[in-house]
Design an enzyme around this catalytic site. Structure first.
Site, PDB file in Angstrom:
ATOM      1  N   VAL B  16       7.413  93.522 127.685  1.00  0.00           N
ATOM      2  CA  VAL B  16       8.852  93.318 127.911  1.00  0.00           C
ATOM      3  C   VAL B  16       9.413  94.409 128.821  1.00  0.00           C
ATOM      4  O   VAL B  16      10.098  94.134 129.809  1.00  0.00           O
ATOM      5  CB  VAL B  16       9.631  93.274 126.570  1.00  0.00           C
ATOM      6  CG1 VAL B  16      11.130  93.142 126.835  1.00  0.00           C
ATOM      7  CG2 VAL B  16       9.131  92.125 125.703  1.00  0.00           C
ATOM      8  N   ARG B  47       4.166 106.066 125.707  1.00  0.00           N
ATOM      9  CA  ARG B  47       3.298 106.910 124.906  1.00  0.00           C
ATOM     10  C   ARG B  47       2.319 107.670 125.779  1.00  0.00           C
ATOM     11  O   ARG B  47       2.051 108.838 125.540  1.00  0.00           O
ATOM     12  CB  ARG B  47       2.534 106.057 123.887  1.00  0.00           C
ATOM     13  CG  ARG B  47       3.101 106.232 122.482  1.00  0.00           C
ATOM     14  CD  ARG B  47       2.279 105.479 121.486  1.00  0.00           C
ATOM     15  NE  ARG B  47       2.146 104.080 121.899  1.00  0.00           N
ATOM     16  CZ  ARG B  47       1.573 103.136 121.166  1.00  0.00           C
ATOM     17  NH1 ARG B  47       1.084 103.455 119.973  1.00  0.00           N
ATOM     18  NH2 ARG B  47       1.467 101.891 121.591  1.00  0.00           N
ATOM     19  N   ARG B  48       1.783 106.948 126.791  1.00  0.00           N
ATOM     20  CA  ARG B  48       0.792 107.582 127.655  1.00  0.00           C
ATOM     21  C   ARG B  48       1.182 107.375 129.099  1.00  0.00           C
ATOM     22  O   ARG B  48       1.411 106.240 129.528  1.00  0.00           O
ATOM     23  CB  ARG B  48      -0.614 107.004 127.397  1.00  0.00           C
ATOM     24  CG  ARG B  48      -1.140 107.335 125.998  1.00  0.00           C
ATOM     25  CD  ARG B  48      -2.662 107.117 125.858  1.00  0.00           C
ATOM     26  NE  ARG B  48      -3.283 106.604 127.056  1.00  0.00           N
ATOM     27  CZ  ARG B  48      -3.839 105.380 127.169  1.00  0.00           C
ATOM     28  NH1 ARG B  48      -3.820 104.561 126.142  1.00  0.00           N
ATOM     29  NH2 ARG B  48      -4.408 105.000 128.287  1.00  0.00           N
ATOM     30  N   LYS B 106      13.534  93.049 116.227  1.00  0.00           N
ATOM     31  CA  LYS B 106      13.912  92.224 115.072  1.00  0.00           C
ATOM     32  C   LYS B 106      13.529  92.870 113.748  1.00  0.00           C
ATOM     33  O   LYS B 106      14.275  92.797 112.770  1.00  0.00           O
ATOM     34  CB  LYS B 106      13.304  90.839 115.175  1.00  0.00           C
ATOM     35  CG  LYS B 106      11.794  90.800 115.030  1.00  0.00           C
ATOM     36  CD  LYS B 106      11.154  89.794 115.933  1.00  0.00           C
ATOM     37  CE  LYS B 106      10.641  90.523 117.149  1.00  0.00           C
ATOM     38  NZ  LYS B 106      10.014  89.730 118.175  1.00  0.00           N
ATOM     39  N   GLU B 130      20.340  90.403 121.548  1.00  0.00           N
ATOM     40  CA  GLU B 130      20.017  88.978 121.806  1.00  0.00           C
ATOM     41  C   GLU B 130      18.513  88.743 121.876  1.00  0.00           C
ATOM     42  O   GLU B 130      18.018  87.704 121.417  1.00  0.00           O
ATOM     43  CB  GLU B 130      20.678  88.543 123.116  1.00  0.00           C
ATOM     44  CG  GLU B 130      20.440  87.106 123.524  1.00  0.00           C
ATOM     45  CD  GLU B 130      21.101  86.102 122.594  1.00  0.00           C
ATOM     46  OE1 GLU B 130      20.357  85.467 121.825  1.00  0.00           O
ATOM     47  OE2 GLU B 130      22.345  85.950 122.632  1.00  0.00           O
ATOM     48  N   ILE B 137      16.219  82.459 124.666  1.00  0.00           N
ATOM     49  CA  ILE B 137      17.226  81.462 124.275  1.00  0.00           C
ATOM     50  C   ILE B 137      18.501  82.169 123.840  1.00  0.00           C
ATOM     51  O   ILE B 137      18.483  82.975 122.920  1.00  0.00           O
ATOM     52  CB  ILE B 137      16.726  80.585 123.115  1.00  0.00           C
ATOM     53  CG1 ILE B 137      15.370  79.983 123.441  1.00  0.00           C
ATOM     54  CG2 ILE B 137      17.745  79.503 122.799  1.00  0.00           C
ATOM     55  CD1 ILE B 137      14.738  79.241 122.271  1.00  0.00           C
ATOM     56  N   GLU B 191      -1.985  87.626 118.131  1.00  0.00           N
ATOM     57  CA  GLU B 191      -2.575  88.951 118.237  1.00  0.00           C
ATOM     58  C   GLU B 191      -3.862  89.036 117.425  1.00  0.00           C
ATOM     59  O   GLU B 191      -4.154  88.173 116.594  1.00  0.00           O
ATOM     60  CB  GLU B 191      -1.564  89.992 117.746  1.00  0.00           C
ATOM     61  CG  GLU B 191      -0.309  89.960 118.610  1.00  0.00           C
ATOM     62  CD  GLU B 191       0.644  91.094 118.281  1.00  0.00           C
ATOM     63  OE1 GLU B 191       0.179  92.225 118.076  1.00  0.00           O
ATOM     64  OE2 GLU B 191       1.850  90.831 118.247  1.00  0.00           O
ATOM     65  N   ASP B 202       7.572  87.827 110.951  1.00  0.00           N
ATOM     66  CA  ASP B 202       8.376  87.799 112.173  1.00  0.00           C
ATOM     67  C   ASP B 202       9.513  86.786 112.047  1.00  0.00           C
ATOM     68  O   ASP B 202      10.676  87.097 112.341  1.00  0.00           O
ATOM     69  CB  ASP B 202       7.457  87.434 113.360  1.00  0.00           C
ATOM     70  CG  ASP B 202       8.232  87.237 114.651  1.00  0.00           C
ATOM     71  OD1 ASP B 202       8.508  88.243 115.325  1.00  0.00           O
ATOM     72  OD2 ASP B 202       8.562  86.092 114.981  1.00  0.00           O
ATOM     73  N   LYS B 206      13.789  87.286 111.824  1.00  0.00           N
ATOM     74  CA  LYS B 206      14.734  86.542 112.662  1.00  0.00           C
ATOM     75  C   LYS B 206      15.703  85.730 111.800  1.00  0.00           C
ATOM     76  O   LYS B 206      16.893  85.628 112.119  1.00  0.00           O
ATOM     77  CB  LYS B 206      13.965  85.641 113.624  1.00  0.00           C
ATOM     78  CG  LYS B 206      13.190  86.432 114.681  1.00  0.00           C
ATOM     79  CD  LYS B 206      12.146  85.579 115.379  1.00  0.00           C
ATOM     80  CE  LYS B 206      11.432  86.354 116.484  1.00  0.00           C
ATOM     81  NZ  LYS B 206      10.251  85.622 116.991  1.00  0.00           N
TER      82      LYS B 206
END
Lengths: 433, 433
Positions: B16, B47-48, B106, B130, B137, B191, B202, B206
Site C-alpha cells: 500500500v 523497517r529496513r 482495521k 476509509e 470502495i 498469505e 480481518d 471490519k
C-alpha cells in the site's frame, strides 16, 4: 453541542419535500446529535396552502412567500421545487442572504450551475446537491471526496429509473416501447408527459453533473450528446437478446485523448451491454453507477434512483454536512473546475455499433456491406448471417471507431441497392471488445 | 491557493505504502489543485532501508526512525504499517505532535479505536480511515456523511477478498477448502499464514468498524461473533448449490430490538445466500457492502476490496480531505458514539439455519426430527427428503429463531439415534424468508 438551532427553510413540499419534513421530525434527536445542534424547520414554501400533502406540516410553517422565506435569515435553504425558475432566483437570493443551500435540482445545475457556484463562492456558503443524481445512491460525495486522490477515467451509469423500467419491461415481456411506457405510466414510474425521461433530458443533466465532478471541468447539459429511448424497438431488444446483451439507457462520461490533449466526452444514449455486465442486472426503476479510476479500479454504486423517501435521505445527508459546516463556520468542498478540459463532440468520440440489416440473399452482398465499413475505415469485429427465404439478415458488430465514421457507414448502408432495410442500429458498451 | 505545502509523513512502504508514494508523485499537480496547496512527502519510515520496494523512494526520504518522523512537526501522518504496535504508539505520538492521521489499520481501530479517537479529540485533529474497510470502495464516508440524515438498519457485506476467492473457487470447481486455499496462496490472494483471513479476524475487525459508524455506538472486535470458513466443506457448498444458493463469508451488522430496547448485533460467519441476491455475484477477491436504511432503502457498494493501488486510492482520498481541513484549520467528522447502544450476544440474535442430516430411511424419522425443532420453539420453513439406499437425507431450513435455540436444536439432532450424521449446518441470509 450548540443550543442555538440550525434554522432550515424548505422550498417545495411535493413527494421529496414531504419526506424531508417527515424525516426532520422523526429523526430530530439523531440529527441534533449528529449535527451538534438542533435542526429546526422554520418554514415551508408551497404554491398552494391547501394542496393535499403526504405529510402534516406543523401549523404556521406553510407559506406561499418563498422569496420572503429565503430572505428571512435562515441558516440553510433546501430547494426541492425543481425546474429552472423560480428555483434559480430563490437559490441565488438564499445565498445572498447568507444561507447555505441543499438542492436536488439536476436541471438547474446542469443548465446554469456556474451562476449558482459563483454565488456560493461569493457568499462563502455551501451548495450541496447529492440528491440531484441517482436519488439515494451516494455517488457525488464519493466522486468529489473519496476519489479526490485518484484519476477517474470513466463514469458509466443507469441514472434514470423511468427509462430503465421501460427497457426492462421490453426485455422481459417483449413489449414494444409504447406498451411498456403505458405500463410505466399506469404504475407511476413515468409521468403523463414523459419527455424529460424518455428523451434523455433527465439523464443528460445528470451526466453533465457527473462529468463535471469526475473531471474537474465545467460540463453543461448541452455539452452532453443526448438520444432517448423512444426509437428503441422490440426488434432492437430482440437483437440484443440474440447477442447475449440487453438494451439500457446509459450516461457515459469519459476522460479521452482529444486532438488537443485530454478532453471530456459525455453522452446519453441507449446501448447494448452484455448480460454478464453488472449494469445488465439493474432491474426495474433502480439506478447504478460504475466508476473506473486509475488506482481504485472499477467501483459500482447501486440503489433506488428516485422516489420521495430515498431522495429525501440524500437531501438530509447533505443537510447534516452543511449544518455542521455552519457551526464550524467553514465551507465544504466547492466547485472544482481547475482541469478545464475541452468537451469532445459526439462525432469524434469512439464507440462501437451493432447494425442489423435485411439484405437480398445473394452472393456478394456481405462483401459489399463490408466494403461500406472499410470505406469509413471502420473495422468489423463480427458478422452473423442468417438466410430467411429470399432475404438474409446480416448482424454486424464493429470495432471501435469514431461515431462520425460509424454513422456515415450506416447512412451509406441505407443507400445500398442490396439493403432492404437497416432494422437495428445500436451502440455497444461495457464489454472489453 | 496556499504556497505553503501540506507536509506528509508516510509510515510503511509495503504494497500500500509504495502505491501511496507513486500516486503522490504522479498526481501531484491534481492533488495541489484539489487540496489548495502542494502536498509534499517529507519522509517514509521503513523497517529496513535496503528492502526491495515496488517504487523508487526519492533520496533522503527513507528513514528507520518512525518515532522521530511523526514527532517532526508534519501536518499529516499516513499509517500503513498495520498491526497493533508500533502503529498505535506512532499514531498517538503523531496526534500529540499536532498531525492529522490517515490510517488503513482495521485491526488497531477495531481493538482500540477509543484510545485513538480520544487522542484525536484532545489534539483537535482528524483521524480518517476509509482504507481500513473494503479497500477502494467508498463505504465509510457514505455511512458517516451521506447517510447522516437516515437511520441505517443493516450492513451486510463481503469484506474479505481472500475468503471470497476461496469460497468462489469451491463453488465453481467443487474443490475442498484446503485445495482452494492452496490455490489462493499460490496466486497471492492468501498469505502463508492465512489465519487472519480464513478464521474471520480481518472481517470481524471490519464489521466492528462498520457497526460503529452505522449505529453511532462503539463496537470493538471482540463484540463481533466470529466464525471463519475453515470448517466449510465441499458438502456445504454442494448443499447450497442444491438450494439455489451460494456460501459467502458475511459481515452482518444489525440494528435490532433487544430486551432493553434498540441494540446492535454484529457477526461474521459463512452463510448461504440465494444466487439471485446481488452479493451472490461478487466473485473472486472482490468486496461488496449492502446497506439498508429506513429512507434510502437498499444500497450496494462494490469494488476491489484489497490490493496496494485500490487501498492507496482510499488513503489518498482521505489525505485530500484532512489536508483541506488543515488549511481551513477545522476538523472533519469525528467519532460518533452518542447512541451508545448495547451489543446483543450471538445467542440472542435471530438467524435461520439450513441443516442437512443423514438419517435412517424409516417411517417416523421426519416426525422425530421435526419434534427436536419444535422443542426449541423453532419453526420449520421447508424440509426436503431424499432417499439414498438404506439412508435418507433430510434438508431442513428453519424460520427465524434465536441462534441459541437453533444451535441447541442442532446439538439435539446430533444425539438422536435415528441420525447418522449432521452433514451440513449453515446459516441462511439475504432472502426475504
Amino acid at each position: 453541542m450548540s443550543a442555538t438551532p440550525v434554522r432550515v427553510a424548505l422550498l417545495g413540499c411535493g413527494s421529496v419535500g414531504s419526506q424531508v419534513v417527515r424525516l426532520l421530525r422523526e429523526q430530530s434527536a439523531d440529527l441534533e446529535a449528529r449535527v451538534g445542534a438542533p435542526v429546526e424547520l422554520v418554514g415551508v414554501a408551497v404554491r398552494r396552502l391547501d394542496a393535499r400533502r403526504e405529510v402534516e406540516v406543523p401549523e404556521g410553517l406553510l407559506t406561499t412567500d418563498a422569496a420572503g422565506l429565503v430572505a428571512s435569515g435562515v441558516d440553510v435553504v433546501v430547494e426541492v421545487i425543481g425546474g429552472i425558475e423560480p428555483a434559480r432566483s430563490l437559490i441565488l437570493s438564499a445565498l445572498e442572504h447568507g444561507a447555505s443551500v441543499v438542492t436536488a435540482n439536476k436541471a438547474l445545475l446542469a443548465e446554469d450551475g456556474a451562476t449558482l457556484f459563483a454565488a456560493a463562492d461569493k457568499a462563502g456558503r455551501d451548495l450541496y446537491f447529492e440528491a440531484s443524481v441517482a436519488g439515494a445512491i451516494p455517488i457525488l460525495r464519493p466522486l468529489r471526496e473519496s476519489l479526490a486522490g485518484d484519476r477517474v477515467r470513466r463514469v458509466l451509469g443507469i441514472v434514470n429509473g423511468t427509462t430503465n423500467f421501460i427497457l426492462d419491461k421490453m426485455d422481459t415481456s417483449g413489449a414494444g416501447f409504447t406498451e411498456a411506457l403505458e405500463e410505466a405510466q399506469a404504475l407511476g414510474y413515468a409521468e403523463a408527459d414523459p419527455t424529460a425521461d424518455v428523451e434523455g433530458f433527465d439523464a443528460a443533466a445528470k451526466a453533465a453533473i457527473l462529468a463535471s465532478l469526475a473531471f474537474h471541468t465545467r460540463v453543461v447539459a448541452t455539452d452532453v450528446h443526448r438520444e432517448g429511448i423512444s426509437e428503441v424497438s422490440a426488434a432492437d431488444v430482440a437483437s440484443a437478446r440474440q447477442m447475449g446483451s440487453v438494451v439500457k439507457l446509459l450516461a457515459i462520461c469519459d476522460l479521452v485523448e482529444g486532438p488537443d490533449g485530454p478532453a471530456v466526452s459525455a453522452r446519453v444514449h441507449p446501448a447494448m451491454i452484455p448480460r454478464s455486465h453488472p449494469l445488465a442486472s439493474v432491474r426495474e426503476a433502480y439506478n447504478a453507477v460504475f466508476v473506473e479510476s486509475d488506482a481504485a479500479g472499477q467501483l459500482m454504486f447501486y440503489g433506488p434512483g428516485a422516489g420521495g423517501s430515498p431522495t429525501a435521505s440524500a437531501v438530509l445527508g447533505d443537510l447534516v454536512t452543511v449544518a455542521r459546516n455552519r457551526l464550524q463556520d467553514v465551507r465544504g468542498v466547492g466547485e472544482s473546475t481547475y482541469a478545464d478540459l475541452g468537451v469532445l463532440p459526439m462525432g469524434a468520440t469512439t464507440t462501437r455499433y451493432h447494425v442489423a440489416i435485411d439484405v437480398e440473399d445473394k452472393a456478394g452482398v456481405l462483401a459489399a456491406v463490408a466494403q461500406e465499413f472499410a470505406k469509413q475505415d471502420v473495422s468489423i469485429q463480427t458478422v452473423r448471417q442468417q438466410g430467411r427465404g429470399e432475404d438474409a439478415q446480416l448482424v454486424v458488430v464493429s470495432h471501435r471507431a469514431t461515431d462520425e465514421a460509424l454513422s456515415a457507414t450506416v447512412a451509406a448502408l441505407r443507400e445500398m441497392s442490396e439493403v432492404r432495410e437497416v432494422t437495428s442500429v445500436m451502440r455497444v458498451e461495457g464489454d472489453s471488445e
